[in-house]
Design a protein around this motif. Structure first.
Motif, mmCIF file in Angstrom:
data_model
loop_
_atom_site.group_PDB
_atom_site.id
_atom_site.type_symbol
_atom_site.label_atom_id
_atom_site.label_comp_id
_atom_site.label_asym_id
_atom_site.label_seq_id
_atom_site.Cartn_x
_atom_site.Cartn_y
_atom_site.Cartn_z
ATOM 1 N N VAL A 88 -4.554 8.215 8.869
ATOM 2 C CA VAL A 88 -5.509 7.217 9.257
ATOM 3 C C VAL A 88 -6.920 7.526 8.416
ATOM 4 C CG1 VAL A 88 -6.924 6.308 11.075
ATOM 5 C CG2 VAL A 88 -4.421 6.914 11.511
ATOM 6 N N GLY A 89 -7.322 8.831 8.381
ATOM 7 C CA GLY A 89 -8.611 8.994 7.710
ATOM 8 C C GLY A 89 -8.864 9.046 6.463
ATOM 9 N N VAL A 90 -7.812 9.499 5.524
ATOM 10 C CA VAL A 90 -7.961 9.526 4.248
ATOM 11 C C VAL A 90 -6.710 8.957 3.299
ATOM 12 C CG1 VAL A 90 -9.348 11.688 4.204
ATOM 13 C CG2 VAL A 90 -6.897 12.053 4.125
ATOM 14 N N LEU A 94 -4.159 8.061 -0.878
ATOM 15 C CA LEU A 94 -2.853 8.209 -1.294
ATOM 16 C C LEU A 94 -2.225 6.827 -1.612
ATOM 17 C CD1 LEU A 94 -1.952 10.613 1.890
ATOM 18 C CD2 LEU A 94 -2.503 11.279 -0.439
ATOM 19 N N GLY A 95 -3.048 5.805 -1.673
ATOM 20 C CA GLY A 95 -2.186 4.569 -1.906
ATOM 21 C C GLY A 95 -2.277 3.717 -0.985
ATOM 22 N N LEU A 96 -2.562 3.996 0.267
ATOM 23 C CA LEU A 96 -2.413 3.068 1.596
ATOM 24 C C LEU A 96 -3.958 2.318 1.494
ATOM 25 C CD1 LEU A 96 -0.785 5.675 3.924
ATOM 26 C CD2 LEU A 96 0.435 3.936 2.477
ATOM 27 N N ALA A 97 -3.782 1.163 0.815
ATOM 28 C CA ALA A 97 -4.951 0.577 0.638
ATOM 29 C C ALA A 97 -5.485 -0.173 2.167
ATOM 30 C CB ALA A 97 -5.188 -0.378 -0.511
ATOM 31 N N ARG A 98 -4.489 -0.614 2.645
ATOM 32 C CA ARG A 98 -4.946 -1.468 3.870
ATOM 33 C C ARG A 98 -4.939 -0.644 5.243
ATOM 34 N NH1 ARG A 98 -0.737 -6.322 3.566
ATOM 35 N NH2 ARG A 98 -1.909 -7.058 5.333
ATOM 36 N N ARG A 99 -5.578 -1.152 6.170
ATOM 37 C CA ARG A 99 -5.548 -0.231 7.304
ATOM 38 C C ARG A 99 -4.375 -0.200 8.252
ATOM 39 N NH1 ARG A 99 -9.139 2.245 10.830
ATOM 40 N NH2 ARG A 99 -8.688 2.085 13.161
ATOM 41 N N GLU A 101 -1.579 -0.350 6.987
ATOM 42 C CA GLU A 101 -0.421 0.566 6.243
ATOM 43 C C GLU A 101 -0.815 2.048 6.801
ATOM 44 O OE1 GLU A 101 -1.271 -0.338 2.320
ATOM 45 O OE2 GLU A 101 0.065 -1.936 1.969
ATOM 46 N N ARG A 102 -1.911 2.404 6.743
ATOM 47 C CA ARG A 102 -2.138 3.718 7.262
ATOM 48 C C ARG A 102 -1.718 3.845 8.771
ATOM 49 N NH1 ARG A 102 -7.009 2.367 4.265
ATOM 50 N NH2 ARG A 102 -8.188 1.906 6.250
ATOM 51 N N LEU A 103 -2.020 2.772 9.462
ATOM 52 C CA LEU A 103 -1.597 3.092 10.866
ATOM 53 C C LEU A 103 0.011 3.143 10.819
ATOM 54 C CD1 LEU A 103 -4.124 0.415 12.880
ATOM 55 C CD2 LEU A 103 -4.137 2.784 12.670
ATOM 56 N N TYR A 104 0.487 2.261 10.164
ATOM 57 C CA TYR A 104 2.103 2.321 10.092
ATOM 58 C C TYR A 104 2.330 3.670 9.787
ATOM 59 C CZ TYR A 104 7.017 1.660 8.653
ATOM 60 O OH TYR A 104 8.237 1.824 8.699
ATOM 61 N N ALA A 105 1.969 4.197 8.795
ATOM 62 C CA ALA A 105 2.089 5.649 8.200
ATOM 63 C C ALA A 105 2.021 6.651 9.466
ATOM 64 C CB ALA A 105 1.649 5.929 6.997
#
Length: 607
Positions: A88-90, A94-99, A101-105
């Motif tokens: 979520v933070g960084v 790693l290529g997760l440009a959209r928020r 996407e980061r939340l899903y990961a």
């Protein structure tokens, strides 16, 4: 095997009663083993099968850990939490440009880590862990399968896997894929070329590339690689045109001409920033291509610069530039006014050059007290037709104006040698901005000789406002789109900056006044036609009974916060230059002072 060795082996086989075995092959390939086919299928669809692969790995890992180290489950649970927080933070790095996407990961990491920790402690087949694993696959696999960038990545990988066949079909046999990246608008890949191939060979095959890759027309871009190696190129393919719709102007991007001005975004959303200080510029393009929009973006930024004085020529009676007139120090709308303006510009640059030389300095550094002078000429061809005698002045400005920060910016449809005066003007243009042109040959007229062959295809720009820019730092044909500056944005910008515009510096004013004090030259009889009288520009002449008295009255009765330049202009009926000249004289005499920027009043001793 050599023929003699084959005959020797055959004799040995006959000696021991063996007959040589002959295999008849029709040329068809032997059938592959089922395991090979299955493995190849798994690899081809590895992206679609990723949720099942993750579940299988979690099941295997839980089984192994439960048998060996069941006490590790707290570490696994804590590690899953830390990994989710880090994503979520960084995750953007790693290529997760959209928020989202980061939340899903992070959600997938938390779910898999929690299940693995419980499976390690209790065993992966203890109810309800198998059921939870299946439920997790169903819930978390949906967003993965539906993700546009994942599907695009798979599609790109399969296209690039077929690159050997594609390259052979389009005449680039031997080229190879080096790397590929999928982004928001499409994808880009870096290729290595075979020996003897160059990027010019690739540029000439862009239509064939579009056909082979199955894209829409105009979707393929070819650029040199950042390392500028001759045997490599970068291919960019757009799935979505980021410039399909107009892009509203966000407002001025600079406050000084010493900063690069943002004209609009490139297709990768990077801003097209250009430094205009001590550089002449040429804006070209067909009617309706968006050239005026680009000029509006430039004007909107120049009006926000506190170290720039703008003079302008618009021979269409001010139709294009009149909305900016409150921020323009001098606006010429007739050929006579244009002649006077350009003649005075030459006087200014000569005066500045003498002043710099007397102080041992080489360049004029713009400040609010010593601003740069930008001369903007809208539709330069009209000036060449209506006032051809101005060619010598524009030529002088183009050749000598850089060091003293007297700059020329010309906009025209076709900058032919005739239109540009037949001198050094076009060759001195360091910044070339080309909007859509009608004919291929116009590309070289605007951007320079040989640019069409080098891939600068301005004739293929397919929407108003799209442009190519050739300048320092912009040496590859990247498409950009100028911001859309609405009438409301022009009015708001003018209202915000009109009272804060700088006046011409005292060096330039002194040069102009000295030129006015010279006796006028007359043409001797028989020496040819005299140059027609031209309207003199407004200069600060004494007018104690009229405008001068109105100026002093307004300053004397001004409140403590002072009166604005706009009010002084309105009360005196004079232009900005006249008002500033008078205010400077009064300030030198100690009779007036500047309260804040753009606000003046009489000094206390004279009020």
């Amino acid at each position: 095997m050599r023929p003699q060795q084959m005959r020797r082996n055959a004799r040995r086989m006959r000696r021991y009663g063996l007959q040589p075995m002959v295999v008849m092959n029709s040329g068809d390939q032997l059938p592959e083993a089922a395991a090979v086919v299955f493995a190849r299928w798994l690899w081809r669809y590895r992206s679609e099968l990723a949720p099942f692969n993750v579940a299988a790995l979690a099941l295997i890992a839980a089984s192994a850990l439960h048998a060996i180290h069941p006490e590790w489950w707290p570490w696994l649970l804590g590690g899953a939490g830390l990994a989710a927080s880090a994503l979520v933070g960084v995750g953007e790095r790693l290529g997760l440009a959209r928020r989202v996407e980061r939340l899903y990961a992070a959600a997938v990491t938390t779910a898999v880590g929690s299940w693995l920790a419980v499976g390690t402690a209790l065993g992966p087949f203890v109810r309800p862990l198998p059921q939870l694993l299946l439920l997790g696959i169903v819930l978390l696999a949906g967003p993965w399968w539906a993700h546009r960038r994942r599907r695009a990545r798979v599609r790109v990988e399969r296209k690039l896997a077929a690159w050997p066949e594609i390259s052979e079909a389009i005449g680039l046999k031997g080229s190879r894929v080096m790397s590929a990246v999928v982004d928001v608008w499409g994808w880009r890949a870096r290729f290595g070329l075979a020996r003897g191939q160059t990027i010019q060979d690739v540029t000439g095959k862009i239509p064939a590339l579009e056909s082979a890759l199955g894209t829409f027309r105009g979707a393929v871009r070819v650029h040199p690689t950042p390392d500028d190696k001759a045997n490599r190129f970068e291919l960019r393919v757009l799935d979505i045109d980021p410039h399909a719709d107009a892009i509203p102007w966000p407002g001025p991007s600079v406050s000084s001409i010493t900063e690069p001005i943002d004209l609009g975004p490139f297709e990768d959303a990077a801003p097209a920033r250009v430094l205009f200080l001590r550089r002449h510029a040429l804006f070209g393009g067909a009617t309706g291509a968006g050239k005026s929009g680009g000029i509006n973006v430039l004007m909107g930024n120049l009006t926000a610069c506190a170290d720039v004085v703008v003079w302008a020529i618009d021979l269409k009676r001010g139709m294009e530039l009149n909305p900016w007139s409150p921020c323009i120090d001098r606006l010429a709308t007739t050929p006579e006014q244009a002649r006077a303006l350009l003649r005075d510009a030459v006087t200014v640059l000569e005066g500045r050059a003498e002043w710099l030389a007397a102080r041992g300095q080489r360049v004029w550094e713009p400040t609010p007290e010593f601003p740069a002078l930008v001369i903007l000429i809208d539709e330069y061809a009209e000036l060449a037709d209506d006032a051809p005698d101005t060619a010598a002045d524009t030529d002088s400005i183009a050749r000598l104006g850089r060091a003293v920060a007297v700059q020329l910016i010309a906009a025209t449809q076709r900058p032919t040698q005739k239109a540009m005066g037949g001198g050094a003007v076009r060759s001195q243009m360091d910044i070339r901005v080309s909007f859509r042109v009608r004919e291929r040959k116009d590309v070289d007229l605007i951007l320079g000789q040989g640019m069409l062959a080098a891939g600068w295809h301005a004739h293929t720009l397919n929407a108003p406002g799209k442009f190519l820019i050739s300048a320092a730092g912009h040496d590859s044909p990247r498409r950009a789109r100028a911001y859309l500056v609405t009438d409301e944005a022009v009015s708001a910008t003018v209202h915000q900056h009109a009272d804060n515009r700088p006046a011409l510096d005292h060096v330039s004013r002194s040069a102009l006044e000295a030129e006015r004090d010279k006796p006028r030259q007359t043409v001797a009889e028989g020496a040819g036609d005299a140059i027609p009288e031209v309207a003199e520009p407004e200069l600060p002449k004494r007018d104690e009974s009229g405008s001068e008295a109105a100026l002093w009255t307004l300053l004397s009765s001004a409140p403590d916060e002072g009166v604005t330049i706009a009010h002084l202009k309105s009360a005196t009926g004079k232009g900005r230059s006249w008002v500033y000249y008078r205010l400077q004289e009064l300030a030198d005499e100690g009779r007036a002072r500047q309260v804040t920027r753009g606000r003046w009043r009489a000094t206390q001793s004279n009020s």
